[in-house]
Design a protein around this motif. Structure first.
Motif, PDB file in Angstrom:
ATOM      1  N   LEU A  57      93.815 -19.118  97.066  1.00  0.00           N
ATOM      2  CA  LEU A  57      93.967 -20.584  97.784  1.00  0.00           C
ATOM      3  C   LEU A  57      94.941 -20.560  97.869  1.00  0.00           C
ATOM      4  CD1 LEU A  57      90.714 -22.101  97.301  1.00  0.00           C
ATOM      5  CD2 LEU A  57      91.625 -20.874  99.532  1.00  0.00           C
ATOM      6  N   GLY A  58      96.516 -21.637  98.234  1.00  0.00           N
ATOM      7  CA  GLY A  58      97.213 -22.460  98.105  1.00  0.00           C
ATOM      8  C   GLY A  58      98.353 -21.311  98.308  1.00  0.00           C
ATOM      9  N   ARG A  59      99.636 -21.914  96.607  1.00  0.00           N
ATOM     10  CA  ARG A  59     100.263 -21.254  95.951  1.00  0.00           C
ATOM     11  C   ARG A  59     101.058 -20.581  95.249  1.00  0.00           C
ATOM     12  NH1 ARG A  59     104.130 -25.213  94.898  1.00  0.00           N
ATOM     13  NH2 ARG A  59     103.467 -26.959  95.436  1.00  0.00           N
ATOM     14  N   ALA A  60     101.718 -20.078  95.071  1.00  0.00           N
ATOM     15  CA  ALA A  60     102.539 -19.870  93.727  1.00  0.00           C
ATOM     16  C   ALA A  60     102.959 -21.257  93.088  1.00  0.00           C
ATOM     17  CB  ALA A  60     102.976 -18.790  93.576  1.00  0.00           C
ATOM     18  N   PHE A  61     103.861 -20.784  92.291  1.00  0.00           N
ATOM     19  CA  PHE A  61     104.521 -22.202  91.858  1.00  0.00           C
ATOM     20  C   PHE A  61     105.640 -22.242  92.659  1.00  0.00           C
ATOM     21  CE2 PHE A  61     102.186 -21.552  87.587  1.00  0.00           C
ATOM     22  CZ  PHE A  61     101.066 -22.541  87.813  1.00  0.00           C
ATOM     23  N   THR A  62     106.297 -23.033  92.973  1.00  0.00           N
ATOM     24  CA  THR A  62     108.385 -23.463  93.397  1.00  0.00           C
ATOM     25  C   THR A  62     109.058 -23.057  92.255  1.00  0.00           C
ATOM     26  OG1 THR A  62     108.467 -25.362  93.774  1.00  0.00           O
ATOM     27  CG2 THR A  62     107.597 -24.598  95.085  1.00  0.00           C
ATOM     28  N   VAL A  63     110.177 -22.533  92.511  1.00  0.00           N
ATOM     29  CA  VAL A  63     111.193 -22.881  92.136  1.00  0.00           C
ATOM     30  C   VAL A  63     111.772 -23.917  90.666  1.00  0.00           C
ATOM     31  CG1 VAL A  63     114.112 -22.522  90.692  1.00  0.00           C
ATOM     32  CG2 VAL A  63     112.768 -20.745  92.241  1.00  0.00           C
ATOM     33  N   GLU A  64     110.992 -25.322  92.047  1.00  0.00           N
ATOM     34  CA  GLU A  64     111.577 -26.780  91.413  1.00  0.00           C
ATOM     35  C   GLU A  64     110.480 -27.601  90.560  1.00  0.00           C
ATOM     36  OE1 GLU A  64     111.454 -25.870  94.643  1.00  0.00           O
ATOM     37  OE2 GLU A  64     113.543 -25.802  94.370  1.00  0.00           O
ATOM     38  N   GLN A  65     109.071 -26.136  90.340  1.00  0.00           N
ATOM     39  CA  GLN A  65     108.130 -27.043  89.313  1.00  0.00           C
ATOM     40  C   GLN A  65     108.113 -26.821  88.737  1.00  0.00           C
ATOM     41  OE1 GLN A  65     105.426 -25.768  92.592  1.00  0.00           O
ATOM     42  NE2 GLN A  65     105.056 -27.501  92.684  1.00  0.00           N
ATOM     43  N   ASP A  66     109.120 -26.007  88.305  1.00  0.00           N
ATOM     44  CA  ASP A  66     109.820 -24.874  86.768  1.00  0.00           C
ATOM     45  C   ASP A  66     110.862 -25.319  86.158  1.00  0.00           C
ATOM     46  OD1 ASP A  66     109.386 -23.093  85.080  1.00  0.00           O
ATOM     47  OD2 ASP A  66     110.805 -21.168  85.842  1.00  0.00           O
ATOM     48  N   ARG A  67     111.262 -26.349  86.288  1.00  0.00           N
ATOM     49  CA  ARG A  67     112.513 -27.802  86.035  1.00  0.00           C
ATOM     50  C   ARG A  67     112.125 -28.666  85.063  1.00  0.00           C
ATOM     51  NH1 ARG A  67     115.820 -26.762  91.554  1.00  0.00           N
ATOM     52  NH2 ARG A  67     116.548 -24.747  90.614  1.00  0.00           N
ATOM     53  N   PRO A  68     112.363 -29.228  83.963  1.00  0.00           N
ATOM     54  CA  PRO A  68     112.269 -30.313  83.447  1.00  0.00           C
ATOM     55  C   PRO A  68     111.900 -31.315  84.270  1.00  0.00           C
ATOM     56  CG  PRO A  68     114.485 -29.464  82.311  1.00  0.00           C
ATOM     57  CD  PRO A  68     113.759 -28.616  84.048  1.00  0.00           C
ATOM     58  N   ASN A  69     111.073 -32.791  83.823  1.00  0.00           N
ATOM     59  CA  ASN A  69     110.505 -33.599  84.811  1.00  0.00           C
ATOM     60  C   ASN A  69     109.598 -33.120  85.895  1.00  0.00           C
ATOM     61  OD1 ASN A  69     112.139 -35.516  82.461  1.00  0.00           O
ATOM     62  ND2 ASN A  69     113.521 -34.925  82.895  1.00  0.00           N
ATOM     63  N   ALA A  70     109.463 -31.877  86.104  1.00  0.00           N
ATOM     64  CA  ALA A  70     108.643 -31.143  87.684  1.00  0.00           C
ATOM     65  C   ALA A  70     107.377 -32.162  87.386  1.00  0.00           C
ATOM     66  CB  ALA A  70     108.794 -30.298  87.872  1.00  0.00           C
ATOM     67  N   GLU A  71     107.070 -32.462  88.862  1.00  0.00           N
ATOM     68  CA  GLU A  71     105.736 -32.380  88.769  1.00  0.00           C
ATOM     69  C   GLU A  71     104.647 -31.935  88.578  1.00  0.00           C
ATOM     70  OE1 GLU A  71     102.409 -32.810  92.911  1.00  0.00           O
ATOM     71  OE2 GLU A  71     104.182 -31.421  92.870  1.00  0.00           O
ATOM     72  N   PRO A  72     104.084 -32.000  87.642  1.00  0.00           N
ATOM     73  CA  PRO A  72     102.585 -31.117  86.337  1.00  0.00           C
ATOM     74  C   PRO A  72     101.831 -31.002  88.045  1.00  0.00           C
ATOM     75  CG  PRO A  72     102.116 -33.419  86.373  1.00  0.00           C
ATOM     76  CD  PRO A  72     103.694 -33.545  86.912  1.00  0.00           C
ATOM     77  N   VAL A  73     102.187 -29.363  87.831  1.00  0.00           N
ATOM     78  CA  VAL A  73     101.107 -28.454  88.738  1.00  0.00           C
ATOM     79  C   VAL A  73     100.198 -27.338  87.965  1.00  0.00           C
ATOM     80  CG1 VAL A  73     102.108 -28.917  90.732  1.00  0.00           C
ATOM     81  CG2 VAL A  73     102.910 -27.555  89.234  1.00  0.00           C
ATOM     82  N   VAL A  74      99.198 -26.698  88.075  1.00  0.00           N
ATOM     83  CA  VAL A  74      98.231 -26.480  87.771  1.00  0.00           C
ATOM     84  C   VAL A  74      98.342 -24.761  88.970  1.00  0.00           C
ATOM     85  CG1 VAL A  74      98.251 -27.311  85.392  1.00  0.00           C
ATOM     86  CG2 VAL A  74      96.168 -27.080  87.660  1.00  0.00           C
ATOM     87  N   ILE A  75      98.015 -23.350  88.201  1.00  0.00           N
ATOM     88  CA  ILE A  75      96.810 -22.477  89.465  1.00  0.00           C
ATOM     89  C   ILE A  75      96.088 -22.192  88.388  1.00  0.00           C
ATOM     90  CG2 ILE A  75      97.237 -20.219  90.600  1.00  0.00           C
ATOM     91  CD1 ILE A  75      99.793 -20.836  90.811  1.00  0.00           C
ATOM     92  N   LEU A  76      94.973 -21.770  88.952  1.00  0.00           N
ATOM     93  CA  LEU A  76      93.155 -22.205  88.382  1.00  0.00           C
ATOM     94  C   LEU A  76      93.373 -20.667  88.682  1.00  0.00           C
ATOM     95  CD1 LEU A  76      90.782 -24.435  89.375  1.00  0.00           C
ATOM     96  CD2 LEU A  76      92.515 -25.309  87.672  1.00  0.00           C
ATOM     97  N   SER A  77      92.095 -19.918  87.395  1.00  0.00           N
ATOM     98  CA  SER A  77      91.634 -18.656  87.918  1.00  0.00           C
ATOM     99  C   SER A  77      90.810 -18.856  89.038  1.00  0.00           C
ATOM    100  CB  SER A  77      91.481 -17.575  86.559  1.00  0.00           C
ATOM    101  OG  SER A  77      90.077 -18.750  85.876  1.00  0.00           O
ATOM    102  N   ASP A  78      90.696 -17.968  88.988  1.00  0.00           N
ATOM    103  CA  ASP A  78      89.258 -17.679  90.046  1.00  0.00           C
ATOM    104  C   ASP A  78      88.271 -17.864  89.249  1.00  0.00           C
ATOM    105  OD1 ASP A  78      88.192 -16.332  92.828  1.00  0.00           O
ATOM    106  OD2 ASP A  78      87.029 -15.349  91.303  1.00  0.00           O
ATOM    107  N   GLU A  79      87.958 -17.132  88.555  1.00  0.00           N
ATOM    108  CA  GLU A  79      86.460 -17.097  87.399  1.00  0.00           C
ATOM    109  C   GLU A  79      86.416 -19.160  87.050  1.00  0.00           C
ATOM    110  OE1 GLU A  79      89.013 -14.971  86.849  1.00  0.00           O
ATOM    111  OE2 GLU A  79      88.437 -13.593  87.683  1.00  0.00           O
TER     112      GLU A  79
END
Length: 137
Positions: A57-79
């Motif tokens: 579901l949803g999407r993977a991380f973007t390059v922008e989200q992997d930079r300093p001061n980016a929006e804090p995001v997570v991907i959950l495991s299915d479990e």
């Protein structure tokens, strides 16, 4: 390996289409009355594409989200998605508390995805994430 070593390796490696990195740790996830300590991976934004995997579901991380001061995001495991959130697809876009910090859920990993036998329930971008100390790759 340190982040500078990783970036140099990725820049110089000509035999690979791309290289990703991760670091395993454990984090606290607090949702109302059910706080839980879970395994986590801090990953480079390209981890899912390097593995040839799409989130369930949803999407993977973007390059922008992997930079300093980016929006804090997570991907959950299915479990974890099934266990803690009842498999509710409305989790995408909601915030959860990880290590005392609100983070937006952008994806749910496909069932059975286990990077290097880490049994991780959460993935976080490695580049900006202040949730994880010592951001070595």
């Amino acid at each position: 390996m340190s982040p500078p070593e990783f970036f140099e390796l990725r820049e110089r490696a000509k035999s690979y289409a791309d290289i990703a990195a991760y670091r395993s740790t454990a984090v606290n996830v607090s949702e109302s009355a059910r706080p839980e300590r879970v395994n986590a991976l801090a990953v480079t934004a390209n981890m899912f594409s390097v593995l040839g995997v799409q989130p369930r579901l949803g999407r993977a991380f973007t390059v922008e989200q992997d930079r300093p001061n980016a929006e804090p995001v997570v991907i959950l495991s299915d479990e974890l998605w099934r266990r803690a959130y009842g498999g509710d697809p409305a989790i995408i876009g909601k915030q959860i508390d990880v290590q005392g910090r609100k983070q937006t859920v952008v994806g749910v990993a496909p069932p059975g995805l286990d990077i290097h036998d880490s049994h991780a329930d959460i993935s976080l971008p490695i580049g900006h994430n202040q949730t994880i100390s010592q951001p070595y790759i």
